[in-house]
Design a protein around this motif. Structure first.
Motif, PDB file in Angstrom:
ATOM      1  N   MET A 155       0.637  -1.159  -0.118  1.00 29.22           N
ATOM      2  CA  MET A 155      -0.044  -0.180   0.027  1.00 29.22           C
ATOM      3  C   MET A 155       0.841   1.237  -0.020  1.00 29.22           C
ATOM      4  O   MET A 155       0.583   2.292  -0.455  1.00 29.22           O
ATOM      5  CB  MET A 155      -0.997   0.131   1.213  1.00 29.22           C
ATOM      6  N   SER A 156       1.985   1.322   0.757  1.00 30.53           N
ATOM      7  CA  SER A 156       3.178   2.275   0.361  1.00 30.53           C
ATOM      8  C   SER A 156       4.303   1.659   0.706  1.00 30.53           C
ATOM      9  O   SER A 156       4.715   0.528   0.427  1.00 30.53           O
ATOM     10  CB  SER A 156       3.055   3.196   1.478  1.00 30.53           C
ATOM     11  N   ARG A 157       5.351   2.691   0.828  1.00 28.72           N
ATOM     12  CA  ARG A 157       6.950   2.106   0.763  1.00 28.72           C
ATOM     13  C   ARG A 157       7.054   1.279   2.022  1.00 28.72           C
ATOM     14  O   ARG A 157       7.965   0.173   1.938  1.00 28.72           O
ATOM     15  CB  ARG A 157       7.689   3.156   0.840  1.00 28.72           C
ATOM     16  N   VAL A 158       6.246   1.362   3.054  1.00 28.70           N
ATOM     17  CA  VAL A 158       6.317   0.616   4.193  1.00 28.70           C
ATOM     18  C   VAL A 158       5.310  -0.153   4.854  1.00 28.70           C
ATOM     19  O   VAL A 158       5.228  -0.916   5.661  1.00 28.70           O
ATOM     20  CB  VAL A 158       6.857   1.455   5.315  1.00 28.70           C
ATOM     21  N   ASN A 159       3.946  -0.064   4.011  1.00 26.39           N
ATOM     22  CA  ASN A 159       2.867  -0.693   4.675  1.00 26.39           C
ATOM     23  C   ASN A 159       2.372  -1.879   3.628  1.00 26.39           C
ATOM     24  O   ASN A 159       2.444  -1.753   2.288  1.00 26.39           O
ATOM     25  CB  ASN A 159       1.602   0.202   4.579  1.00 26.39           C
ATOM     26  N   HIS A 216      -9.278 -12.302  -4.142  1.00 23.39           N
ATOM     27  CA  HIS A 216      -8.352 -11.230  -4.619  1.00 23.39           C
ATOM     28  C   HIS A 216      -8.640 -10.112  -4.089  1.00 23.39           C
ATOM     29  O   HIS A 216      -9.635  -9.663  -3.846  1.00 23.39           O
ATOM     30  CB  HIS A 216      -8.292 -11.658  -5.989  1.00 23.39           C
ATOM     31  N   ALA A 217      -7.645  -9.336  -4.182  1.00 20.86           N
ATOM     32  CA  ALA A 217      -7.932  -7.851  -4.164  1.00 20.86           C
ATOM     33  C   ALA A 217      -6.645  -7.042  -4.860  1.00 20.86           C
ATOM     34  O   ALA A 217      -5.702  -7.484  -5.293  1.00 20.86           O
ATOM     35  CB  ALA A 217      -7.485  -7.572  -2.479  1.00 20.86           C
ATOM     36  N   SER A 218      -6.982  -5.794  -4.754  1.00 22.64           N
ATOM     37  CA  SER A 218      -6.152  -4.627  -5.287  1.00 22.64           C
ATOM     38  C   SER A 218      -6.412  -3.347  -4.989  1.00 22.64           C
ATOM     39  O   SER A 218      -7.198  -3.220  -3.909  1.00 22.64           O
ATOM     40  CB  SER A 218      -6.568  -4.618  -6.863  1.00 22.64           C
ATOM     41  N   PHE A 219      -5.481  -2.345  -5.096  1.00 24.03           N
ATOM     42  CA  PHE A 219      -5.884  -1.045  -4.641  1.00 24.03           C
ATOM     43  C   PHE A 219      -5.332  -0.065  -5.571  1.00 24.03           C
ATOM     44  O   PHE A 219      -4.474  -0.268  -6.540  1.00 24.03           O
ATOM     45  CB  PHE A 219      -5.098  -0.947  -3.266  1.00 24.03           C
ATOM     46  N   SER A 220      -5.612   1.250  -5.406  1.00 19.13           N
ATOM     47  CA  SER A 220      -5.249   2.400  -6.390  1.00 19.13           C
ATOM     48  C   SER A 220      -4.122   3.172  -5.541  1.00 19.13           C
ATOM     49  O   SER A 220      -4.168   3.670  -4.301  1.00 19.13           O
ATOM     50  CB  SER A 220      -6.481   3.227  -6.841  1.00 19.13           C
ATOM     51  N   GLN A 221      -3.131   3.454  -6.467  1.00 21.43           N
ATOM     52  CA  GLN A 221      -2.132   4.256  -5.752  1.00 21.43           C
ATOM     53  C   GLN A 221      -2.744   5.563  -5.543  1.00 21.43           C
ATOM     54  O   GLN A 221      -1.933   6.554  -4.577  1.00 21.43           O
ATOM     55  CB  GLN A 221      -1.016   4.646  -6.910  1.00 21.43           C
TER      56      GLN A 221
END
Length: 481
Positions: A231-235, A286-291
């Motif tokens: 989800m981010s550089r550390v998450n 399944h899952a996805s996300f938006s930047q």
């Protein structure tokens, strides 16, 4: 007689009108001439030997600082590999470089590599690192009805810009304790990757630090990991098949994972006709996300509903038992009538995503009106996986049994523009996963149930874009019929 003579007398009569002249000795009024002896201003010549040090002066191996040398080699190797990856994925020469023969059709999709990884294991997941130079391949023993006893490898392949797998074999292998279900390359570190297993573990690897995992994230729940999302550089968000979502945080100095929050997708949010037969549990596929919205995940379920999850939710579930569980469900959309196989958010516009399901339908969804697809494609065989091109707007690849379909939602709203048949010994091979290379969109990779990897090179018509296509694709958000 008179005579002339001088009278001698001491008398003196000084003159009153005459002055006496004064005279003094003076030196000559010019600088003294200096004379200096100098040597001849000619070039001196000397005979010298060959300008190399003698054998006796050469440093012996005993005097070398091996630790310093190893440290330098490690740093230099990383810099060289990074530059090679950047060169391999550069688009600077797209307009003057061409692949293949001159008479090759401009819109042909070319199969560059087919590699059989391990006989008896299937390709469970693949991913490209952020530079597009490495292909990460996870293996699995297939369906598990009991505890996993397989010992598969996590394989890293180096792939050049043309799609050729360098050396035709893995550049690196990692041993794993159980079958892999998901792999996820880090969004900014090309050497870092995470893997999820069918036993619920989260493994962290650094390709430049040897062949052992850096950290293991493990909890008592052993449900398989169905999606891993940076989800981010550390998450890092891990989605498990039993509806549990776990948010891990990465320590970038020690490269360790720490669990920060646990969520559960509860069945109380599901419409009655979409509730699972298992009370209180929602099966996640399944899952996805938006930047653009890194705090929200889009989740596909066994019932065919799509769940929008908020990972910043502070609402605690009352039926969480001993473990503190947060309720992430924000919205639920009933989009399919069968289990959802894959969800993919467009990297060009995060408000557009695609879903594939066992009902054989590929849906293109706009977040403006998510209950009604912008476009729907009915396929002959159920699509197993889908992925958007990172460069070409509207281009999406779909993996199915025996074929890869390439759709361009801007050019054709009724059918695929390319169909790539994948077969061996007259058998249609079930493809399990498909991914476009990141950053360039020049290569397309897929894996099948029998442990084979395929890499295709895409033509310019499928790997280049212009500003008009970007604007046209983004306008799809509002073009819901």
């Amino acid at each position: 007689m008179f005579e002339d003579r001088t009278a001698e007398s001491d008398a003196d009569f000084p003159s009153s009108w005459k002055q006496e002249l004064s005279v003094a000795e003076q030196e000559i009024q010019t600088d003294e001439c200096k004379v200096q002896d100098q040597e001849s201003q000619s070039t001196e010549f000397a005979s010298i030997e060959v300008q190399t040090i003698t054998v006796e002066e050469t440093a012996s191996p005993d005097t070398l600082d091996m630790d310093a040398l190893a440290e330098f080699v490690n740093k230099a190797a990383l810099l060289i590999e990074e530059e090679l990856d950047l060169i391999a994925t550069s688009r600077a020469f797209d307009t003057i470089m061409s692949y293949g023969d001159e008479d090759e059709e401009e819109n042909d999709v070319t199969l560059v590599n087919t590699i059989e990884v391990v006989d008896g294991l299937s390709i469970s997941d693949i991913d490209w690192n952020n530079t597009g130079g490495n292909l990460v391949v996870g293996l699995s023993g297939g369906e598990h009805v009991e505890w996993c006893t397989h010992l598969p490898d996590l394989n890293i392949y180096r792939v050049d810009r043309s799609g050729t797998i360098v050396g035709g074999k893995p550049q690196q292998r990692f041993n794993l304790p159980s079958c892999i279900s998901q792999v996820a390359a880090h969004p900014s570190d090309p050497q870092l990757l995470a893997a999820g297993t069918v036993t619920g573990e989260i493994l962290l690897f650094k390709m430049d630090r040897g062949e052992n995992e850096l950290s293991i994230g493990q909890v008592e729940s052993h449900a398989p990991v169905v999606s891993l999302l940076w989800m981010s550089r550390v998450n890092l968000l891990a989605c498990h098949s039993n509806g549990i979502l776990r948010l891990w945080i990465l320590d970038t100095k020690k490269y360790t994972l720490s669990l920060t929050k646990t969520f559960k997708v509860s069945s109380k949010h599901m419409p009655k006709q979409f509730k699972s037969l298992r009370s209180g549990e929602v099966g996640v596929r399944h899952a996805s996300f938006s930047q653009d919205e890194p705090d929200r995940a889009i989740i596909g379920t066994e019932s065919g509903a799509v769940v929008l999850a908020d990972i910043e939710s502070e609402l605690i579930l009352t039926d969480g038992g001993d473990e503190e569980l947060y309720d992430p469900v924000a919205l639920v959309y009933p989009l399919h009538t069968a289990p959802i196989n894959c969800i993919a958010v467009s990297p060009i516009d995060g408000s557009i995503f695609a879903t594939t399901a066992q009902d054989g339908i590929l849906n293109i969804i706009s977040m403006v009106q998510p209950t009604m697809p912008v476009i729907s494609y009915q396929m002959d065989t159920p699509p197993n996986y889908c992925d958007w091109s990172s460069i070409k707007p509207g281009v999406i690849g779909v993996a199915s049994t025996g074929a890869v379909y390439i759709f361009d939602v801007l050019q054709n709203k009724s059918a695929a523009i390319h169909k790539i048949n994948v077969s061996a010994r007259n058998l249609h091979l079930p493809l399990t996963v498909l991914k476009f290379s990141k950053n360039d969109g020049l290569r397309l990779s897929a894996g099948d149930k029998f442990g084979r990897i395929y890499v295709w090179r895409l033509p310019p018509i499928l790997s280049t874009s212009n500003i008009h296509e970007n604007a046209q694709f983004q306008s799809m958000v509002f073009n819901v019929e």
